[in-house]
Write a protein that holds these residues in place. Structure first.
Motif, PDB file in Angstrom:
ATOM      1  N   GLN A 142      21.537  59.076  30.163  1.00  0.00           N
ATOM      2  CA  GLN A 142      22.615  60.004  30.482  1.00  0.00           C
ATOM      3  C   GLN A 142      23.873  59.230  30.860  1.00  0.00           C
ATOM      4  OE1 GLN A 142      22.124  63.371  30.060  1.00  0.00           O
ATOM      5  NE2 GLN A 142      24.363  63.388  30.176  1.00  0.00           N
TER       6      GLN A 142
ATOM      7  N   ASN B  29      22.919  70.215  25.865  1.00  0.00           N
ATOM      8  CA  ASN B  29      22.740  70.769  27.214  1.00  0.00           C
ATOM      9  C   ASN B  29      23.508  69.939  28.233  1.00  0.00           C
ATOM     10  OD1 ASN B  29      20.541  72.735  26.545  1.00  0.00           O
ATOM     11  ND2 ASN B  29      19.550  70.827  25.927  1.00  0.00           N
TER      12      ASN B  29
ATOM     13  N   ASN C 173      20.494  64.693  34.485  1.00  0.00           N
ATOM     14  CA  ASN C 173      19.466  63.679  34.192  1.00  0.00           C
ATOM     15  C   ASN C 173      19.892  62.376  34.848  1.00  0.00           C
ATOM     16  OD1 ASN C 173      17.811  65.128  32.032  1.00  0.00           O
ATOM     17  ND2 ASN C 173      19.884  65.265  31.197  1.00  0.00           N
TER      18      ASN C 173
ATOM     19  N   ARG D  54      20.631  66.180  24.742  1.00  0.00           N
ATOM     20  CA  ARG D  54      21.476  66.146  25.946  1.00  0.00           C
ATOM     21  C   ARG D  54      22.905  66.597  25.660  1.00  0.00           C
ATOM     22  NH1 ARG D  54      19.314  61.515  29.783  1.00  0.00           N
ATOM     23  NH2 ARG D  54      17.139  62.136  29.700  1.00  0.00           N
TER      24      ARG D  54
ATOM     25  N   LYS E  11      25.023  70.534  30.844  1.00  0.00           N
ATOM     26  CA  LYS E  11      24.977  70.878  32.275  1.00  0.00           C
ATOM     27  C   LYS E  11      23.724  70.354  32.956  1.00  0.00           C
ATOM     28  CE  LYS E  11      28.328  74.394  32.703  1.00  0.00           C
ATOM     29  NZ  LYS E  11      28.424  75.583  31.865  1.00  0.00           N
ATOM     30  N   LYS E  12      22.693  70.041  32.158  1.00  0.00           N
ATOM     31  CA  LYS E  12      21.420  69.608  32.749  1.00  0.00           C
ATOM     32  C   LYS E  12      21.609  68.222  33.400  1.00  0.00           C
ATOM     33  CE  LYS E  12      16.618  69.159  31.618  1.00  0.00           C
ATOM     34  NZ  LYS E  12      15.904  68.361  30.670  1.00  0.00           N
TER      35      LYS E  12
END
Ligand code: HEM
Length: 541
Positions: free
Chosen positions: A300, A290, A295, A287, A292-293
């Motif tokens: 998160q 990434n 969750n 995480r 920008k993803k």
């Protein structure tokens, strides 16, 4: 070295070593005199301990001079607390695990301990041997449940935004995805007509929800029990007080801790701990790579913790107490982050699974109440395929049913706090150093608060009834700044699951279903003594 911090096994070994040295080094007569002196000292110390509450003018059950009241605990907390409260009233003193334990079901005193004088009662009881030392790198060292004072306040303040209604609302898709599989599993039972073990099916659902929300993992516990996540989680949840390794840790806590540190190994749950740490490390690293993803899960929210603010519109007084907002927002270490995810599994799996299965059991035994809930769900949800957050807010009778289930089968029969400063409440002084235990079970079955307490009656939680009762009379999630941080999440999960299940299925008792009052096992978390079995059929077919 504080001898009282040692386990019973360690104290015994020290005593035997002392006797051996006395007889080895000294003349037999002198050794006997010293030994008699030592045993007299120990006897006087233990007697003094067992008369502690008498000296404070507080009544209580006569304890065993050697074991205090530990032996009675085998009956289960709820059972002994009920017996003792009947005999000694709403305040009495006991001696449990070598600690002076004041059991209080007087609501006014509880209000002071749990809320008004919270700064004198911030911490829970220290579980000798079961709490990893603060400087260890074990997950158990940083669990929010065992952290103390400022450290607890700062971590709780930092992670609180993850549990506000606004954040939890975003987790509805996690529930809906998991519920679809739950529906398939129950449909199979409906088709075959075979009785289902409620704990098994509800446990699979609760495990999938917590794995997804706290670890970001799809483990599919409902259809495939072979994943290592389930194997290791079950290893933790199936441990009982009869487990030889656990008994050993409780008898020799300090020795084990020293050996673990020196030899760099872990005595309990070593493989499981390594597994959960590896999983979490990999997830956190992924995480962070990434960012920008999106969750919408706890993992998160923990990663974002320091940057997450509680929005003004999202202030939820049940979990954001003034006391907590005075704590600092801190950047969680990787271990602190992993410990909290792991804690959500520990604190959120069994509690939610058992509540869900007790609710279905009670509804099966009370078909008229089950039909009323199903009617409410039909009216609110109608033909919609999925349950939405807006639907949940309108299912008020379902909420009453869940509240009444948690009154009758509160997963935690007791909560406790450690008193860190002499505190006088209503003329009674609670001495520094003792534990104050609140017997939730006794309060939930007090006929003066809940008339005919063995009766399942969701009307007790109608808005009028609720408003007329002291909030301290209902404690399934504890009370005050140190209450259950996962309460909103658990309530939403229970409502979503029951709304989905009762919309689609009807649950009925079968030949093997035990009648009320059901036999319970009240050692540890509340559970039935034997599995509960029910049959199920599809609604509207
Ligand atoms: C029906 C479900 C649940 C019940 C009945 C329940 C009950 C409780 C109780 C009685 C306490 C102690 C409160 C006190 O001492 O005043 C507690 C603490 C806690 N619970 Fe829950 N719980 C549930 C679900 C959850 C879930 C789903 C999570 C997390 C996702 C969670 C996380 C925690 C944590 C972290 C604490 C410790 C709070 C602190 O020390 O600051 N619980 N819970």
């Amino acid at each position: 070295m504080d001898l009282m911090q040692l386990g019973f096994g360690e104290q015994l070994v020290l005593l035997l070593a002392y006797c051996y040295i006395l007889f080895k080094l000294l003349n037999t007569y002198i050794a006997i005199v010293l030994l008699v002196g030592t045993f007299t000292g120990i006897y006087l110390y233990l007697k003094n301990q067992s008369e502690y509450w008498k000296r404070h003018g507080i009544d209580g059950p006569e304890g065993n001079i050697l074991f205090g009241h530990n032996l009675e605990l085998r009956k289960g907390m709820g059972v002994v607390d009920t017996e003792w409260t009947k005999k000694y009233g709403k305040v009495f003193g006991t001696l449990i695990f070598g600690q002076q334990d004041l059991v209080v079901s007087d609501l006014e005193i509880m209000r002071h301990v749990l809320a008004k004088d919270f700064s004198n009662f911030t911490n829970r009881r220290r579980q000798l041997g079961l709490k990893a030392p603060e400087d260890s790198n074990q997950l158990g060292a940083k669990l929010l449940t065992v952290l103390e004072d400022e450290h607890w306040k700062n971590v709780r303040n930092t992670i609180t935004p993850a549990f506000t209604t606004g954040k939890i609302k975003n987790m509805v898709p996690i529930f809906n995805d998991t519920l679809k599989i739950f529906g398939e599993v129950i449909s199979n039972y409906a088709k075959s007509g075979a009785p289902m073990d409620l704990k098994e099916v509800c446990g699979g659902f609760a495990m999938d929800v917590i794995a997804k929300s706290a670890f970001g993992m799809d483990v599919d516990a409902q259809r495939d029990s072979s994943s290592p996540f389930i194997k290791y989680a079950k290893e933790i949840f199936n441990i009982t007080l009869a487990n030889p390794k656990l008994i050993f840790v409780m008898l020799f806590p300090k020795t084990i801790q020293r050996l673990e540190k020196m030899l760099k190994f872990q005595f309990l749950f070593a493989e499981g701990e390594k597994f959960f740490k590896d999983v979490l490390r990999a997830m956190i690293a992924e995480r962070q790579q990434n960012p920008k993803k999106v969750n919408p899960d706890f993992l998160q929210l923990l990663i974002n913790a320091i940057s997450e603010q509680v929005e003004k519109s999202d202030v939820d007084k049940d979990i954001i107490h003034e006391e907590i907002s005075s704590g600092k927002r801190v950047k969680l270490t990787e271990l602190e982050m992993m410990s909290q995810s792991f804690l959500f599994l520990l604190a959120g799996y069994e509690t939610t699974a058992t509540t869900l299965h007790f609710a279905l059991y009670l509804l099966a035994l009370h078909p008229e109440i089950q039909d009323r809930v199903a009617d409410e769900i039909n009216t609110v949800v109608g033909e919609a395929n999925e349950i939405s957050y807006d639907h949940i807010g309108k299912l008020t009778y379902l909420e009453q049913v869940i509240n009444e289930t948690l009154r009758m089968f509160s997963p935690a029969p007791r909560i406790d706090r450690t008193c860190t400063k002499d505190t006088t409440v209503n003329g009674m002084t609670i001495p520094k150093g003792c534990i104050v235990s609140v017997p939730v079970w006794v309060i939930h079955y007090d006929p003066e608060i809940y008339p005919d307490p063995q009766k399942f009656d969701p009307e007790r939680f109608s808005p009028e009834e609720k408003a007329s009762r002291d909030p301290l009379a209902y404690l399934p999630f504890g009370y005050g700044p140190r209450n259950c941080i996962g309460m909103r999440f658990a309530q939403l999960e229970l409502r979503m699951a029951l709304a989905y299940l009762l919309k689609n299925f009807k649950f009925t008792p079968c030949e093997q279903t035990e009648k009320m009052p059901i036999k319970l096992n009240l050692v540890g978390l509340t559970k039935p003594a034997s599995p509960i079995l029910l049959t199920v059929e599809k609604r509207n077919e």
